[in-house]
Scaffold this motif. Sequence first.
Motif, mmCIF file in Angstrom:
data_model
loop_
_atom_site.group_PDB
_atom_site.id
_atom_site.type_symbol
_atom_site.label_atom_id
_atom_site.label_comp_id
_atom_site.label_asym_id
_atom_site.label_seq_id
_atom_site.Cartn_x
_atom_site.Cartn_y
_atom_site.Cartn_z
ATOM 1 N N VAL A 192 0.837 -1.199 0.000
ATOM 2 C CA VAL A 192 0.000 0.000 0.000
ATOM 3 C C VAL A 192 0.870 1.246 0.000
ATOM 4 O O VAL A 192 0.596 2.226 -0.716
ATOM 5 N N ALA A 193 1.940 1.218 0.787
ATOM 6 C CA ALA A 193 2.852 2.368 0.810
ATOM 7 C C ALA A 193 3.499 2.590 -0.548
ATOM 8 O O ALA A 193 3.700 3.727 -0.984
ATOM 9 N N ALA A 194 3.808 1.505 -1.246
ATOM 10 C CA ALA A 194 4.490 1.626 -2.540
ATOM 11 C C ALA A 194 3.540 2.008 -3.669
ATOM 12 O O ALA A 194 3.908 2.767 -4.574
ATOM 13 N N LYS A 195 2.327 1.494 -3.630
ATOM 14 C CA LYS A 195 1.431 1.632 -4.776
ATOM 15 C C LYS A 195 0.305 2.658 -4.573
ATOM 16 O O LYS A 195 -0.263 3.146 -5.545
ATOM 17 N N THR A 204 -2.318 8.738 1.914
ATOM 18 C CA THR A 204 -1.034 9.008 2.546
ATOM 19 C C THR A 204 -1.169 9.236 4.045
ATOM 20 O O THR A 204 -2.228 9.594 4.544
ATOM 21 N N GLY A 205 -0.072 9.031 4.761
ATOM 22 C CA GLY A 205 -0.007 9.346 6.184
ATOM 23 C C GLY A 205 -0.867 8.444 7.046
ATOM 24 O O GLY A 205 -1.450 7.460 6.596
ATOM 25 N N GLU A 206 -0.959 8.784 8.314
ATOM 26 C CA GLU A 206 -1.738 7.985 9.258
ATOM 27 C C GLU A 206 -3.245 8.104 9.035
ATOM 28 O O GLU A 206 -4.011 7.250 9.489
ATOM 29 N N LEU A 207 -3.660 9.137 8.335
ATOM 30 C CA LEU A 207 -5.085 9.274 8.020
ATOM 31 C C LEU A 207 -5.462 8.505 6.764
ATOM 32 O O LEU A 207 -6.630 8.333 6.459
#
Length: 333
Positions: free
Chosen positions: A196-199, A205-208
Motif C-alpha cells: 500500500v505504501a508503494a502503490k 497518505t499518512g496515518e489518516l
Amino acid sequence: MEDKTLEPRAARLEVPGNFPVVKEEIDNPLTLEGIELGRKLFYDVRLSGSNRISCASCHRQDLAFTDGIPLSNIGESGKRLDRHAPALFNLAWAEGGLFWDGGSKNLESQAFGPLTSEDEMHQDLYVLENELKQVPEYLRQFKLVFGEDVKSANVVRVLAQFQRTLISGNSKYDKYRRGESGIMLSDIELLGMNLVAAKCKGCHTGELFTDNGYHNNGIDDTFSEEHEGVFQGRFRVSFDPLDIGKFKTPSLRNVMLTAPYMHDGRLKTIDEVLDHYQSGIQLSPSTDILLFQNRGQVGIPMNANEKAAIKAFLASLTDNDFINNKKISNPNL
C-alpha cells in the motif's frame, strides 16, 4: 430556579498518539455540552421535514457511519441520490473541502446541504427551530451552550462539534504503530502495508490514509453535465478543466466496513476496487498521473498474492472500538 452562572465546559479531542496534530476550531470551540447536544441531534428524526429520518439514517455507526447502499433513496423525495454517502470519521483533520467535490468548506456549512435538500432531509429551518423549541431539554441545552434560544446556525455548529469527535484510530494497525504490548502485524499484513505504501500512498497518505485531495482515478472517461454537474467532480466547484472527474480521496481506514465504493458506490467489493486499479482504469485528459505505474502505462500492477496481502492489511485498519463506542452511539435509545 435556573442557575444562570452555568457555562459550557471546554473540551479537547482525544487524539491518538500516532496521528498528526489537529487544528483547533476557533470559530466553533468544542464544549462537553455542545458535543453531547450535537450527538442527540445527529440521531434525532426531528431534523427531517417528515420527522422520519435522522443524520444516522444514512450514517450508521456499525458501518463507520456509511449506509452500505450505493445510492440511497430513503430521503424525503424517495428519489435515488447521485452520490454515495461518505464515511464520517477523522473529520477534525478534513481539509480542502467536504462532499465528494469539496463543495462545502467546513462541517458547519456542510450540514445545511442534507438538512435542506428536498431529496434528503428536506427540512425548513424555521420549522426545525420551532420543533426543537417544543422540547424543554433542547431549550435548556441551547441556552447553556450558546446563551440563546434554538437557532439553525447553532444546530449545525453542535452537529459539527459532535462529528469532530468521531475519531477512528484504534485499529490493530494503530496499536502496532504505537508499539502497544503484544500487538504485531502478521507477515501477510506487513507485506500488504508495504505494498500500500508503494502503490497507493500518492493519494492514501499518512496515518489518516488520505491526502484530503481530489483525483480522477479513471472510473469514467466521460463526465455528464446533467444534475448540475455532479458527475464532473471537483470541476463543479473549481471550474478548472483539469479538475473534471476528480473526486475527494476517501480514507482507507475502516474500508472493509464501508462498501460499496467510489463516489457513486458502483464497485461492490474490495476485489472489484483492486481489479479496477489493475486493469479497469479509463483514460481521459485529467486521469491522474499517479495511476501510470505499469512501465509508464496506466494501471497498478498487482498479482494474486499481492492483492491478498493488500486486503489483509486493509482489514487491519478496521477499528472495532470505534464502531462499538457507546460515547458516540444513539443516546436516545
